[in-house]
Motif scaffolding. Structure first.
Motif, PDB file in Angstrom:
ATOM      1  N   THR A   1       0.856  -1.178   0.000  1.00  0.00           N
ATOM      2  CA  THR A   1       0.000   0.000   0.000  1.00  0.00           C
ATOM      3  C   THR A   1       0.894   1.230   0.000  1.00  0.00           C
ATOM      4  N   ASN A   2       0.296   2.375  -0.344  1.00  0.00           N
ATOM      5  CA  ASN A   2       1.043   3.628  -0.308  1.00  0.00           C
ATOM      6  C   ASN A   2       0.900   4.318   1.043  1.00  0.00           C
ATOM      7  N   GLU A   3       0.196   3.664   1.981  1.00  0.00           N
ATOM      8  CA  GLU A   3      -0.025   4.243   3.295  1.00  0.00           C
ATOM      9  C   GLU A   3       0.761   3.453   4.339  1.00  0.00           C
ATOM     10  N   PRO A   4       1.142   4.082   5.460  1.00  0.00           N
ATOM     11  CA  PRO A   4       1.817   3.357   6.530  1.00  0.00           C
ATOM     12  C   PRO A   4       0.923   2.256   7.073  1.00  0.00           C
ATOM     13  N   ALA A   5       1.539   1.181   7.570  1.00  0.00           N
ATOM     14  CA  ALA A   5       0.766   0.044   8.103  1.00  0.00           C
ATOM     15  C   ALA A   5       0.297   0.371   9.515  1.00  0.00           C
ATOM     16  N   ALA A   6      -0.616   1.349   9.624  1.00  0.00           N
ATOM     17  CA  ALA A   6      -1.041   1.836  10.933  1.00  0.00           C
ATOM     18  C   ALA A   6      -1.804   0.785  11.719  1.00  0.00           C
ATOM     19  N   LEU A   7      -2.661   0.009  11.066  1.00  0.00           N
ATOM     20  CA  LEU A   7      -3.444  -1.003  11.763  1.00  0.00           C
ATOM     21  C   LEU A   7      -2.551  -2.131  12.259  1.00  0.00           C
ATOM     22  N   VAL A   8      -1.610  -2.581  11.431  1.00  0.00           N
ATOM     23  CA  VAL A   8      -0.700  -3.646  11.843  1.00  0.00           C
ATOM     24  C   VAL A   8       0.104  -3.203  13.061  1.00  0.00           C
ATOM     25  N   ASP A   9       0.484  -1.927  13.094  1.00  0.00           N
ATOM     26  CA  ASP A   9       1.244  -1.403  14.220  1.00  0.00           C
ATOM     27  C   ASP A   9       0.444  -1.468  15.513  1.00  0.00           C
ATOM     28  N   ARG A  10      -0.900  -1.434  15.405  1.00  0.00           N
ATOM     29  CA  ARG A  10      -1.759  -1.465  16.598  1.00  0.00           C
ATOM     30  C   ARG A  10      -2.368  -2.848  16.822  1.00  0.00           C
ATOM     31  N   PHE A  11      -1.870  -3.831  16.112  1.00  0.00           N
ATOM     32  CA  PHE A  11      -2.401  -5.195  16.194  1.00  0.00           C
ATOM     33  C   PHE A  11      -2.332  -5.733  17.629  1.00  0.00           C
ATOM     34  N   SER A  12      -3.397  -6.435  18.042  1.00  0.00           N
ATOM     35  CA  SER A  12      -3.459  -7.028  19.380  1.00  0.00           C
ATOM     36  C   SER A  12      -3.567  -8.543  19.274  1.00  0.00           C
ATOM     37  N   LEU A  13      -2.641  -9.252  19.938  1.00  0.00           N
ATOM     38  CA  LEU A  13      -2.707 -10.715  19.964  1.00  0.00           C
ATOM     39  C   LEU A  13      -4.012 -11.197  20.585  1.00  0.00           C
ATOM     40  N   GLY A  14      -4.447 -10.503  21.631  1.00  0.00           N
ATOM     41  CA  GLY A  14      -5.684 -10.914  22.292  1.00  0.00           C
ATOM     42  C   GLY A  14      -6.874 -10.871  21.361  1.00  0.00           C
ATOM     43  N   ASP A  15      -6.952  -9.832  20.522  1.00  0.00           N
ATOM     44  CA  ASP A  15      -8.054  -9.744  19.568  1.00  0.00           C
ATOM     45  C   ASP A  15      -8.006 -10.895  18.563  1.00  0.00           C
ATOM     46  N   ALA A  16      -6.806 -11.261  18.111  1.00  0.00           N
ATOM     47  CA  ALA A  16      -6.681 -12.361  17.151  1.00  0.00           C
ATOM     48  C   ALA A  16      -7.117 -13.682  17.770  1.00  0.00           C
ATOM     49  N   LEU A  17      -6.763 -13.906  19.035  1.00  0.00           N
ATOM     50  CA  LEU A  17      -7.206 -15.130  19.709  1.00  0.00           C
ATOM     51  C   LEU A  17      -8.717 -15.122  19.875  1.00  0.00           C
ATOM     52  N   ASP A  18      -9.278 -13.956  20.192  1.00  0.00           N
ATOM     53  CA  ASP A  18     -10.739 -13.849  20.294  1.00  0.00           C
ATOM     54  C   ASP A  18     -11.421 -14.169  18.968  1.00  0.00           C
ATOM     55  N   GLU A  19     -10.737 -13.882  17.865  1.00  0.00           N
ATOM     56  CA  GLU A  19     -11.312 -14.113  16.541  1.00  0.00           C
ATOM     57  C   GLU A  19     -11.060 -15.528  16.028  1.00  0.00           C
ATOM     58  N   GLY A  20     -10.486 -16.402  16.848  1.00  0.00           N
ATOM     59  CA  GLY A  20     -10.368 -17.803  16.460  1.00  0.00           C
ATOM     60  C   GLY A  20      -8.976 -18.282  16.092  1.00  0.00           C
ATOM     61  N   ALA A  21      -7.925 -17.478  16.327  1.00  0.00           N
ATOM     62  CA  ALA A  21      -6.567 -17.950  16.049  1.00  0.00           C
ATOM     63  C   ALA A  21      -6.221 -19.082  17.009  1.00  0.00           C
TER      64      ALA A  21
END
Length: 516
Positions: free
Chosen positions: A213-233
């Protein structure tokens, strides 16, 4: 404590270039240290990360030269390491090449254990966890520096006065270590380097897909492991998710990075299906992060679709999450939320953005409540964690969810009370804004790593600390703080003062014998 620096991430192909063993007692207090460079008999790999050059190892011992010393130091103890599967996989590979059989060692992985001892962290790199317990990582990217940092984590986790009691299975590891039978000599069978049968070619092609992308990876920078586990990881994918967030920080996935991901997946014994589930959960977690302020910008939407394309996650995953949240937002804004009545007697209210879990309950009633929850902005997730606001249960099922809720002290309500809480849904807790702060890295921390990054907490005019670490500290010390948004200046100043105090405080009294 065990830590290795390596020429790469694949234990079947790459070699150890430095190893450290820090011996502690059962409470994590250091009793002895040992480390050495290792001649890998080939290229040293990423010198820009571990700081080791070919000249540094030219006259160093080869791994077979140090096996006797390692056997002496590891026999009769349990092992602790941050991402223990990684370190033990490389150790086992070197033993096999030298003709030795490394026994199965009882081990505590401080990365995995941090879910219990530091449940509110968004990221769980060694530096993140160390700052959460008030320890500064010194000598990051060196085996001895990281082993010492891991010892500090163990000391915090095992301290008898800690807020979270040590788990019985962790306290039992020293006994298991003493029971391990060690070989007295080589087995006579050696193995040459090989690339392990890791994952199907189709999955490797998935990782090799590139998009930017031409934009900074702002969402990846704020990624939460807890949210990913909540989503089924999968629970066993923590290290993989950390590596995934690291390699995607620049908005691009290179061929080398895809190979690194494959190596981590192999070390973690992840199947093709588990990797796919981790990818979907990663994208879903980013989508929910994009919606925390009630809107998704064009840059955030572009980043979401770019990451989904790189990981070959169905576009529908992004669309489903965003569309559902948008409908909830529109309904919430159009209907408005009433204040709690003066005679409210049902305790803490349910708020927009809270996470709830259902177990048992009449199917029709449960479907109705879950559907209503999602429409008004309450997230229904599949498993109980420290981030779960409440468990909804009619008492008919006393299974894993109920047990976890009891362990964590999660509030449990029946469907009737939950209906009342939904009817009186309250706005999300406001988040206080404060000036941004920045990260100070050590000179050797040029490349991101899940076991590196030296940081220093200072006021907003200076370098930056990880917000997730400050939030974890704040909750333990009674500050009212949300899981997102800027941190108040008052909180940052209090945190910095606490770190200064912790660094000068005396260590706990020594107890016990050499155990971990």
């Amino acid at each position: 404590m065990l830590d290795v620096e390596t020429t790469g991430l694949d234990p079947h192909q790459h070699r150890i270039v430095e190893i450290a063993v820090v011996t502690t007692d059962v409470r994590g207090r250091v009793q002895d240290e040992w480390s050495t460079r290792i001649n890998p008999q080939g290229p040293v790999g990423a010198s820009h990360i571990h700081g080791i050059s070919q000249d540094d190892v030219r006259d160093a011992p080869t791994f077979p030269d140090v096996i006797g010393e390692l056997n002496q130091r590891l026999a009769g103890v349990a092992v602790a390491a941050h991402h223990a599967q990684f370190d033990l996989a490389f150790l086992r590979g070197e033993y096999v090449r030298a003709g030795w059989a490394l026994p199965i060692l009882p081990a505590l992985c401080t990365l995995t254990a941090s879910q219990h001892y530091l449940p509110h962290l968004d990221r769980r790199r060694l530096a993140d966890c160390c700052w959460a317990v008030g320890h500064q990582v010194v000598g990051a990217h060196s085996a001895l520096g990281d082993a010492r940092a891991t010892a500090s984590l163990l000391a915090a986790f095992m301290h008898p006065g800690s807020a979270t009691a040590p788990l019985p299975q962790h306290l039992d590891l020293p006994r298991q270590g003493r029971a391990v039978s060690w070989p007295t000599g080589p087995s006579g069978q050696t193995a040459t380097d090989r690339r392990g049968p890791v994952v199907p070619a189709r999955v490797r092609a998935t990782w090799a897909a590139r998009a930017a992308t031409n934009e900074p990876a702002a969402l990846v920078d704020r990624f939460s492991l807890g949210d990913a586990l909540d989503e089924g990881a999968p629970e066993g994918a923590l290290a993989y998710l950390e590596k995934l967030a690291e390699v995607l920080e620049d908005g691009e996935l290179s061929t080398q990075e895809s190979e690194d991901l494959g190596a981590v997946a192999t070390t973690q014994d992840l199947t093709e299906e588990q990797v796919g589930a981790a990818h979907r959960a990663f994208v879903a977690a980013l989508a929910h992060e994009a919606l925390t302020d009630g809107k998704v910008t064009r840059a955030e939407r572009a980043e979401l679709h770019a990451v989904a394309a790189m990981l070959r996650v169905e576009a529908g995953v992004v669309a489903t999450v965003l569309d559902a949240a948008e409908r909830a937002r529109v309904e919430r804004l159009s209907t408005g939320l009433r204040e709690l009545p003066p005679d409210w007697e049902h305790g803490t209210p349910l708020r927009v953005g809270d996470k709830v879990v259902f177990t048992g309950c009449d199917d029709h009633e449960r479907d109705r409540l879950e559907d209503r929850s999602e429409k008004v902005g309450v997230r229904v997730i599949s498993s109980v964690s420290a981030r779960t606001a409440m468990l909804v249960s009619d008492g008919s099922v006393d299974g894993i969810k109920a047990a976890k809720a009891r362990q964590l002290g999660t509030r449990t309500v029946d469907p009737a009370l939950y209906s009342v809480l939904l009817e009186h849904l309250q706005p999300a807790v406001p988040r206080v804004q404060a000036p941004a702060v920045s990260i100070r890295s050590s000179p050797r921390a040029e490349a991101p790593s899940d076991r590196s990054t030296q940081m220093e907490p200072v006021p907003a005019s200076g370098p930056r600390v990880e917000p997730a670490v400050v939030r974890a500290w704040a909750r333990v010390h009674g500050f009212d703080v949300g899981v997102r948004g800027r941190l108040s200046t008052e909180l940052l100043v209090a945190y910095a003062a606490a770190q200064e105090s912790a660094s000068s405080a005396a260590s706990p009294d020594a107890v016990g014998d050499r155990q971990l």
